[in-house]
Design a protein around this motif. Sequence first.
Motif, short mmCIF file in Angstrom:
data_model
loop_
_atom_site.label_atom_id
_atom_site.label_comp_id
_atom_site.label_asym_id
_atom_site.label_seq_id
_atom_site.Cartn_x
_atom_site.Cartn_y
_atom_site.Cartn_z
N TYR A 29 0.84 -1.19 0.00
CA TYR A 29 0.00 0.00 0.00
C TYR A 29 0.88 1.25 0.00
N THR A 30 0.25 2.40 -0.24
CA THR A 30 0.93 3.69 -0.16
C THR A 30 0.26 4.52 0.92
N GLU A 31 1.06 5.39 1.51
CA GLU A 31 0.54 6.36 2.47
C GLU A 31 1.59 7.46 2.60
N ASP A 32 1.16 8.69 2.62
CA ASP A 32 2.07 9.82 2.81
C ASP A 32 3.22 9.80 1.79
N LEU A 33 2.90 9.49 0.54
CA LEU A 33 3.86 9.40 -0.57
C LEU A 33 5.03 8.46 -0.30
N LYS A 34 4.71 7.31 0.31
CA LYS A 34 5.69 6.24 0.51
C LYS A 34 5.01 4.91 0.23
N TYR A 35 5.79 3.95 -0.25
CA TYR A 35 5.30 2.58 -0.42
C TYR A 35 5.51 1.82 0.89
N PHE A 36 4.58 0.94 1.22
CA PHE A 36 4.67 0.11 2.42
C PHE A 36 4.35 -1.34 2.08
N VAL A 37 4.89 -2.24 2.90
CA VAL A 37 4.58 -3.66 2.78
C VAL A 37 4.35 -4.21 4.18
N THR A 38 3.42 -5.14 4.28
CA THR A 38 3.17 -5.90 5.49
C THR A 38 3.10 -7.36 5.07
N ALA A 39 3.81 -8.23 5.80
CA ALA A 39 3.86 -9.63 5.41
C ALA A 39 4.28 -10.51 6.57
N SER A 40 3.93 -11.77 6.48
CA SER A 40 4.43 -12.81 7.39
C SER A 40 4.90 -13.96 6.51
N ILE A 41 6.13 -14.42 6.75
CA ILE A 41 6.70 -15.49 5.94
C ILE A 41 7.03 -16.65 6.86
N TYR A 42 6.49 -17.82 6.51
CA TYR A 42 6.64 -19.03 7.33
C TYR A 42 7.44 -20.08 6.59
N ASP A 43 8.08 -20.97 7.36
CA ASP A 43 8.77 -22.10 6.73
C ASP A 43 7.74 -23.21 6.45
N LEU A 44 8.20 -24.32 5.89
CA LEU A 44 7.29 -25.41 5.53
C LEU A 44 6.64 -26.08 6.73
N HIS A 45 7.17 -25.83 7.93
CA HIS A 45 6.61 -26.41 9.15
C HIS A 45 5.70 -25.44 9.88
N GLY A 46 5.46 -24.28 9.31
CA GLY A 46 4.57 -23.29 9.92
C GLY A 46 5.23 -22.37 10.92
#
Length: 114
Positions: A74-91
Motif C-alpha cells: 500500500y501507499t501512504e504519505d507518498l511512501k510505499y509500504f509492505v506488510t507480510a508474514s513469511i513461514y517455513d514449511l513447518h509453519g
Amino acid sequence: MLRRTVHEQGKVAVFRGRALASSGEFYWPIDSTQSNAVQIEIVMANGYNGAFNLGELRDRKRRSLASVCNLEFYTEDLKYFVTASIYDLHGNLMVRIVDNKWQVFRSAILKIQL
C-alpha cells in the motif's frame, strides 16, 4: 557479490559472508517532484493490479495497491509500504514485516550449505 539494502538512516552495503541484521526498516519514498498526472502502475506476480495518478496519492490517505499470499502492499504519505508474514514449511514464523518494519526470527531459520 555486493548487495545493497535501504533503511531509515540511508544506504548500507551488505557484503557476502557478513552477518545479516535481525531487524530494520524499508524506506521507499515516491518522488514528490513529479507531476500529478504521472501514472503509477502496479504489477505483481498475479498480474496487473491497477494504476493511480500521483495526484491521487498526495492526499496522505492509505491506499491499498495489491495483496498476494501473505503480502500486502500500500501507499501512504507518498511512501510505499509492505506488510507480510513469511513461514517455513513447518509453519514456523521466519520473517515478519509490519508497515515496513521487519524482523527475522533466527530460531526458525536454518543454514544450508551446498
